[in-house]
Design a protein around this motif. Sequence first.
Motif, mmCIF file in Angstrom:
data_model
loop_
_atom_site.group_PDB
_atom_site.id
_atom_site.type_symbol
_atom_site.label_atom_id
_atom_site.label_comp_id
_atom_site.label_asym_id
_atom_site.label_seq_id
_atom_site.Cartn_x
_atom_site.Cartn_y
_atom_site.Cartn_z
ATOM 1 N N UNK A 194 0.813 -1.215 0.000
ATOM 2 C CA UNK A 194 0.000 0.000 0.000
ATOM 3 C C UNK A 194 0.849 1.270 0.000
ATOM 4 N N UNK A 195 2.164 1.123 -0.173
ATOM 5 C CA UNK A 195 3.038 2.293 -0.277
ATOM 6 C C UNK A 195 3.226 3.038 1.030
ATOM 7 N N UNK A 196 3.153 2.304 2.154
ATOM 8 C CA UNK A 196 3.240 2.953 3.465
ATOM 9 C C UNK A 196 4.510 2.569 4.222
ATOM 10 N N UNK A 197 5.471 1.961 3.532
ATOM 11 C CA UNK A 197 6.624 1.434 4.259
ATOM 12 C C UNK A 197 7.389 2.516 5.016
ATOM 13 N N UNK A 198 7.394 3.744 4.513
ATOM 14 C CA UNK A 198 8.084 4.829 5.213
ATOM 15 C C UNK A 198 7.343 5.277 6.458
ATOM 16 N N UNK A 199 6.099 4.788 6.626
ATOM 17 C CA UNK A 199 5.261 5.217 7.747
ATOM 18 C C UNK A 199 4.939 4.072 8.701
ATOM 19 N N UNK A 200 5.673 2.970 8.612
ATOM 20 C CA UNK A 200 5.358 1.791 9.414
ATOM 21 C C UNK A 200 5.212 2.122 10.898
ATOM 22 N N UNK A 201 6.097 2.940 11.417
ATOM 23 C CA UNK A 201 6.068 3.276 12.836
ATOM 24 C C UNK A 201 5.342 4.571 13.146
ATOM 25 N N UNK A 202 4.827 5.242 12.108
ATOM 26 C CA UNK A 202 4.130 6.514 12.336
ATOM 27 C C UNK A 202 2.860 6.294 13.142
ATOM 28 N N UNK A 203 2.494 7.266 13.954
ATOM 29 C CA UNK A 203 1.343 7.153 14.844
ATOM 30 C C UNK A 203 0.084 7.703 14.188
ATOM 31 N N UNK A 204 -1.042 7.050 14.489
ATOM 32 C CA UNK A 204 -2.338 7.374 13.872
ATOM 33 C C UNK A 204 -2.663 8.871 13.892
ATOM 34 N N UNK A 205 -2.507 9.568 15.028
ATOM 35 C CA UNK A 205 -2.891 10.993 15.031
ATOM 36 C C UNK A 205 -2.060 11.863 14.093
ATOM 37 N N UNK A 206 -0.870 11.394 13.711
ATOM 38 C CA UNK A 206 -0.002 12.207 12.855
ATOM 39 C C UNK A 206 -0.235 11.949 11.369
ATOM 40 N N UNK A 207 -1.044 10.948 11.022
ATOM 41 C CA UNK A 207 -1.245 10.594 9.621
ATOM 42 C C UNK A 207 -2.232 11.535 8.958
ATOM 43 N N UNK A 208 -2.008 11.781 7.663
ATOM 44 C CA UNK A 208 -2.990 12.525 6.889
ATOM 45 C C UNK A 208 -4.208 11.647 6.649
ATOM 46 N N UNK A 209 -5.301 12.252 6.206
ATOM 47 C CA UNK A 209 -6.514 11.482 5.935
ATOM 48 C C UNK A 209 -6.268 10.449 4.838
ATOM 49 N N UNK A 210 -5.469 10.809 3.829
ATOM 50 C CA UNK A 210 -5.163 9.863 2.762
ATOM 51 C C UNK A 210 -4.322 8.702 3.237
ATOM 52 N N UNK A 211 -3.341 8.976 4.108
ATOM 53 C CA UNK A 211 -2.514 7.908 4.671
ATOM 54 C C UNK A 211 -3.360 6.986 5.545
ATOM 55 N N UNK A 212 -4.295 7.566 6.273
ATOM 56 C CA UNK A 212 -5.188 6.732 7.077
ATOM 57 C C UNK A 212 -6.036 5.824 6.183
ATOM 58 N N UNK A 213 -6.510 6.373 5.074
ATOM 59 C CA UNK A 213 -7.316 5.567 4.160
ATOM 60 C C UNK A 213 -6.563 4.355 3.648
ATOM 61 N N UNK A 214 -5.314 4.562 3.255
ATOM 62 C CA UNK A 214 -4.515 3.436 2.757
ATOM 63 C C UNK A 214 -4.193 2.444 3.880
ATOM 64 N N UNK A 215 -3.959 2.955 5.091
ATOM 65 C CA UNK A 215 -3.718 2.059 6.221
ATOM 66 C C UNK A 215 -4.947 1.210 6.517
ATOM 67 N N UNK A 216 -6.128 1.792 6.371
ATOM 68 C CA UNK A 216 -7.358 1.046 6.633
ATOM 69 C C UNK A 216 -7.619 -0.001 5.558
ATOM 70 N N UNK A 217 -7.206 0.269 4.320
ATOM 71 C CA UNK A 217 -7.315 -0.764 3.283
ATOM 72 C C UNK A 217 -6.382 -1.926 3.614
ATOM 73 N N UNK A 218 -5.160 -1.613 4.031
ATOM 74 C CA UNK A 218 -4.229 -2.681 4.438
ATOM 75 C C UNK A 218 -4.810 -3.467 5.607
ATOM 76 N N UNK A 219 -5.405 -2.777 6.567
ATOM 77 C CA UNK A 219 -6.031 -3.438 7.724
ATOM 78 C C UNK A 219 -7.142 -4.380 7.272
ATOM 79 N N UNK A 220 -7.962 -3.922 6.319
ATOM 80 C CA UNK A 220 -9.070 -4.746 5.835
ATOM 81 C C UNK A 220 -8.564 -5.986 5.103
ATOM 82 N N UNK A 221 -7.438 -5.866 4.412
ATOM 83 C CA UNK A 221 -6.907 -6.985 3.633
ATOM 84 C C UNK A 221 -6.173 -8.003 4.504
ATOM 85 N N UNK A 222 -5.918 -7.654 5.763
ATOM 86 C CA UNK A 222 -5.143 -8.544 6.635
ATOM 87 C C UNK A 222 -5.823 -9.887 6.840
#
Length: 272
Positions: free
Chosen positions: A137-165
């Motif tokens: 999902x192109x988030x490897x640079x943000x693996x350790x980034x914290x939820x409150x610091x993510x942009x809305x778009x980064x959160x969206x991609x993280x949630x897609x990865x979460x759904x695919x788990x």
Amino acid sequence: MGDDASRRQAVLELEHVGFRRDGTRILDDVTFTVRAGEHWALLGPNGAGKSTILAMCGAVAHPSSGIVRVMGEQLGRVELQALRRRIGHVNPRHPLTSPRSVREVVLSGLTGSVELPPHWHPTADELALADRLIFALGLEALTGARWPTLSQGERGRALIARALAVDPQLLLLDEPSTGLDVAAREQLLETVDDLERTHPSLASVLVTHHLEELPATTTHALLLSHGRIVASGPVEDVVTSEHVTRAFEHPIRVTRDDGRWAARAVRGPRAA
């Protein structure tokens, strides 16, 4: 489409579904089938019944009448928690409030919870799976980034990865472009489009009322108005000026360019 489509497994089936809340009819005689590898859009104005249908698709709500089958299991005759664990759900209003990392958010898809359960520890294989999805999902640079610091778009991609788990057969996307600027929206839609390549048998249902938010890989659409179907079937047959005008009860001109849709109000003589 005929023979090939009929051979694909039905992932979601609604048959003559109705739904009433406090005596008010929300859905009336809704029938459609989503098969493996198909990507459906639920379209219609606010209050049309899209969210109610999505809740049934996610085994969260039951119909007042008719039949809903999710992955062959009929609602009302199946243990819901087990069924929900086979469904990926992307909701941009994900209610996480603690400063979890992107990796922890993705891992929470395996537990089916917003927060990771106390004393739960992922296995090495589960950690590797999360990292593979984060990379995909192109988030490897943000693996350790914290939820409150993510942009809305980064959160969206993280949630897609979460759904695919959970390696779902069915992916539900509830207005995934909510709150995104144009660049973030386009990046998210590219991510959704790429699922056709990375997860070819995955079926998806996406809810929106903006045609511009339809991924180019959308195969089918269901257009609703006042809880009833206006049109249903292959997207090119459903998303037309005539059908969209009927559903939204306003003259709309629909165009499609390079696989993406747009809608404009038809200007009347006074607006010219």
